[in-house]
Design an enzyme around this catalytic site. Structure first.
Site, PDB file in Angstrom:
ATOM      1  N   ASP A 109       0.576  -1.171   0.253  1.00 34.04           N
ATOM      2  CA  ASP A 109      -0.417  -0.496   0.098  1.00 34.04           C
ATOM      3  C   ASP A 109       1.068   0.978  -0.148  1.00 34.04           C
ATOM      4  O   ASP A 109       0.553   2.046   0.853  1.00 34.04           O
ATOM      5  CB  ASP A 109      -0.564  -0.017   0.940  1.00 34.04           C
ATOM      6  CG  ASP A 109      -0.291   0.204   2.563  1.00 34.04           C
ATOM      7  OD1 ASP A 109       1.410  -0.184   2.899  1.00 34.04           O
ATOM      8  OD2 ASP A 109      -0.984   0.122   3.500  1.00 34.04           O
ATOM      9  N   LYS A 159       4.518   4.077  15.540  1.00 34.68           N
ATOM     10  CA  LYS A 159       3.871   4.775  16.456  1.00 34.68           C
ATOM     11  C   LYS A 159       3.835   5.659  17.703  1.00 34.68           C
ATOM     12  O   LYS A 159       3.042   5.253  18.811  1.00 34.68           O
ATOM     13  CB  LYS A 159       2.589   4.750  16.631  1.00 34.68           C
ATOM     14  CG  LYS A 159       1.911   3.837  15.169  1.00 34.68           C
ATOM     15  CD  LYS A 159       0.516   3.187  14.973  1.00 34.68           C
ATOM     16  CE  LYS A 159       0.100   3.070  13.335  1.00 34.68           C
ATOM     17  NZ  LYS A 159       0.750   1.788  12.981  1.00 34.68           N
ATOM     18  N   ASP A 218       2.072   7.058   1.377  1.00 34.02           N
ATOM     19  CA  ASP A 218       1.089   5.947   2.056  1.00 34.02           C
ATOM     20  C   ASP A 218      -0.227   5.879   1.662  1.00 34.02           C
ATOM     21  O   ASP A 218      -0.609   7.366   1.573  1.00 34.02           O
ATOM     22  CB  ASP A 218       1.509   6.332   3.349  1.00 34.02           C
ATOM     23  CG  ASP A 218       0.545   5.044   4.008  1.00 34.02           C
ATOM     24  OD1 ASP A 218      -0.078   3.942   3.798  1.00 34.02           O
ATOM     25  OD2 ASP A 218       0.784   4.695   5.864  1.00 34.02           O
TER      26      ASP A 218
HETATM   27  P1  GTP Z   1      -5.693  -0.570   7.936  1.00 34.20           P
HETATM   28  O1  GTP Z   1      -6.996  -1.321   8.480  1.00 34.20           O
HETATM   29  O2  GTP Z   1      -6.433  -0.181   7.443  1.00 34.20           O
HETATM   30  O3  GTP Z   1      -4.737  -0.985   9.384  1.00 34.20           O
HETATM   31  O4  GTP Z   1      -5.248  -1.348   6.728  1.00 34.20           O
HETATM   32  P2  GTP Z   1      -3.937  -3.171   6.624  1.00 34.20           P
HETATM   33  O5  GTP Z   1      -4.328  -3.757   8.102  1.00 34.20           O
HETATM   34  O6  GTP Z   1      -4.697  -3.569   5.060  1.00 34.20           O
HETATM   35  O7  GTP Z   1      -2.999  -2.510   6.303  1.00 34.20           O
HETATM   36  P3  GTP Z   1      -1.412  -2.245   7.068  1.00 34.20           P
HETATM   37  O8  GTP Z   1      -0.659  -0.455   6.762  1.00 34.20           O
HETATM   38  O9  GTP Z   1      -1.774  -2.378   8.762  1.00 34.20           O
HETATM   39  O10 GTP Z   1      -0.320  -3.245   6.266  1.00 34.20           O
HETATM   40  C1  GTP Z   1      -0.188  -3.261   6.210  1.00 34.20           C
HETATM   41  C2  GTP Z   1       0.789  -3.765   4.407  1.00 34.20           C
HETATM   42  O11 GTP Z   1       0.492  -5.447   4.821  1.00 34.20           O
HETATM   43  C3  GTP Z   1      -0.436  -3.919   3.534  1.00 34.20           C
HETATM   44  O12 GTP Z   1      -0.093  -3.443   2.434  1.00 34.20           O
HETATM   45  C4  GTP Z   1      -1.434  -5.013   3.906  1.00 34.20           C
HETATM   46  O13 GTP Z   1      -1.746  -5.075   3.262  1.00 34.20           O
HETATM   47  C5  GTP Z   1      -0.230  -5.883   4.712  1.00 34.20           C
HETATM   48  N1  GTP Z   1      -1.186  -6.746   5.789  1.00 34.20           N
HETATM   49  C6  GTP Z   1      -1.931  -6.253   6.355  1.00 34.20           C
HETATM   50  N2  GTP Z   1      -1.871  -7.480   7.405  1.00 34.20           N
HETATM   51  C7  GTP Z   1      -1.623  -8.536   6.417  1.00 34.20           C
HETATM   52  C8  GTP Z   1      -2.326  -9.877   6.718  1.00 34.20           C
HETATM   53  O14 GTP Z   1      -2.999 -10.451   8.164  1.00 34.20           O
HETATM   54  N3  GTP Z   1      -1.941 -10.580   6.202  1.00 34.20           N
HETATM   55  C9  GTP Z   1      -1.164 -10.760   4.514  1.00 34.20           C
HETATM   56  N4  GTP Z   1      -0.660 -11.458   4.192  1.00 34.20           N
HETATM   57  N5  GTP Z   1      -0.723  -9.006   4.566  1.00 34.20           N
HETATM   58  C10 GTP Z   1      -1.303  -8.258   5.682  1.00 34.20           C
END
Ligand code: GTP
Length: 351
Positions: A109, A159, A218
């Site tokens: 992302d 954070k 981001d």
């Molecule tokens: P929010 O719910 O809005 O916080 O978004 P997110 O959890 O999808 O993204 P976050 O910024 O927390 O995670 C960073 C990256 O890791 C993103 O590209 C997500 O798609 C990926 N990611 C987060 N959790 C998982 C997971 O449980 N499994 C996998 N395969 N990827 C994950």
């Protein structure tokens, strides 16, 4: 070299737009983010991309088929109903990544112009287990913040409270990892690489940082997503094919995908990013907005600073003010005024 792209999160902060599409498929100036990522990796000599996804994300990616840019693409899927976080998917992909050489891991992302070759050089030079791309930002408190000494990261705080950040250098969400990383992550369990793995590597003196100077964004929140589109449009706008206005006016920069129709006396731009097959009526005004594909906008509508999801219908003289987000397939009826920052869930009808 191989790269693992983390793309199986739920993108809760991007709802309602993420209800129907994973973050990594959000269009940035009419091209899916994942395609931008593939291009960046291929340019840096990566040959294989492994997508760490959940079953639904895999379905969407297979369905949309973003161009692979010459990469071999494979999927590593989180167990059903058991998201593995940002660390667990690395362990899950261990067999696909192999134990022979370091590999790249990046969040699916972020829109970033990362010099992966420099990242790999820094990694090898320092004998690190993890080398983190670092980016300098004004307000670091909503990110992972580092204290750097030479190339070594002496402290990593995820954070931190505002005012207590050790520096302005943040985790850019892209790393080079050595196979020893697998020994720091338990199998089959959710794990946060930021909160559980990096602090251990700091203690062992095995976490290294490498500053990146290019564009970094981001897209986790709607306003960040909109801003990323505007920034990229500023950067590549002059290279895009210029629309030939026929009865309507364009205020640059704008980006038009294929199959767009626009009625007389409409004013499009500045910063209007219009997706494929969008139909726009007469006397319509659109600025500072992203319009997803297959949207229909009727005569006299005004859209300023909004994000309009796929297949949405906007009625005559309707107005969408700054910060509005309209979920896919919704209908905004004639004369409806959506005030600042209103969100509409997918497939709703607003009268
Ligand atoms: P929010 O719910 O809005 O916080 O978004 P997110 O959890 O999808 O993204 P976050 O910024 O927390 O995670 C960073 C990256 O890791 C993103 O590209 C997500 O798609 C990926 N990611 C987060 N959790 C998982 C997971 O449980 N499994 C996998 N395969 N990827 C994950």
């Amino acid at each position: 070299m191989k790269a693992l792209i983390l793309a199986g999160g739920f993108a809760t902060r991007l709802r309602p737009l993420s209800c129907a599409r994973p973050k990594t498929l959000f269009p940035i100036v009419n091209k899916p983010l994942l395609q931008w990522i593939f291009e960046g990796l291929a340019e840096n000599g990566v040959t294989e991309a492994i997508l760490a996804v959940n079953a639904l994300t895999q379905f969407h990616i297979r369905n949309q088929k973003p161009p692979k840019c010459g990469l071999k693409v494979r999927f590593s899927i989180d167990p059903p109903k058991k998201p593995l976080g940002t660390g667990g998917p690395i362990k899950k992909a261990q067999k696909l990544l192999g134990r022979k050489e370091p590999f790249i891991v990046l969040n699916g992302d972020i829109f970033a112009d990362i010099d992966y070759k420099k990242l790999i050089e820094t990694h090898n030079k320092n004998g690190a287990i993890a080398t983190m791309a670092l980016c300098c930002v004004k307000d670091p408190c909503s990110f992972g913040v580092v204290e750097l000494q030479g190339d070594t990261i002496k402290r990593f705080v995820e954070k931190p409270p505002k005012g207590q950040e050790p520096s302005n250098l943040i985790n850019a969400g892209a790393y080079v990892l050595s196979p020893e990383i697998f020994d720091y992550i338990s199998k089959g369990k959710a794990c946060s690489i930021e909160r559980e793995v990096f602090p251990q590597l700091v203690k062992a003196g095995k976490l290294v940082g490498c500053r990146i100077n290019g564009l970094w964004m981001d897209i986790g929140k709607p306003q960040e997503y909109l801003q990323a589109n505007k920034t990229v449009l500023d950067t590549i706008g002059s290279t895009l094919e210029k629309p030939k206005p026929d009865g309507f006016k364009v205020s640059h920069p704008v980006a038009f995908d294929k199959g767009i129709c626009i009625g007389e006396k409409s004013l499009i731009g500045p910063y209007a990013i219009i997706g494929k097959n969008v139909k726009i009526g007469k006397n319509v005004t659109i600025s500072n907005s992203v319009i997803f594909p297959d949207v229909e906008i009727s005569d006299g509508a005004i859209i300023e600073g909004a994000i309009v999801g796929e297949g949405v219908q906007v009625g005559k003289n309707a107005k969408l003010e700054k910060g509005c987000i309209v979920g896919d397939q919704s209908k905004i009826r004639d004369n409806v005024n959506l005030n600042e920052n209103m969100s509409v869930c997918p497939a709703k009808e607003i009268a």
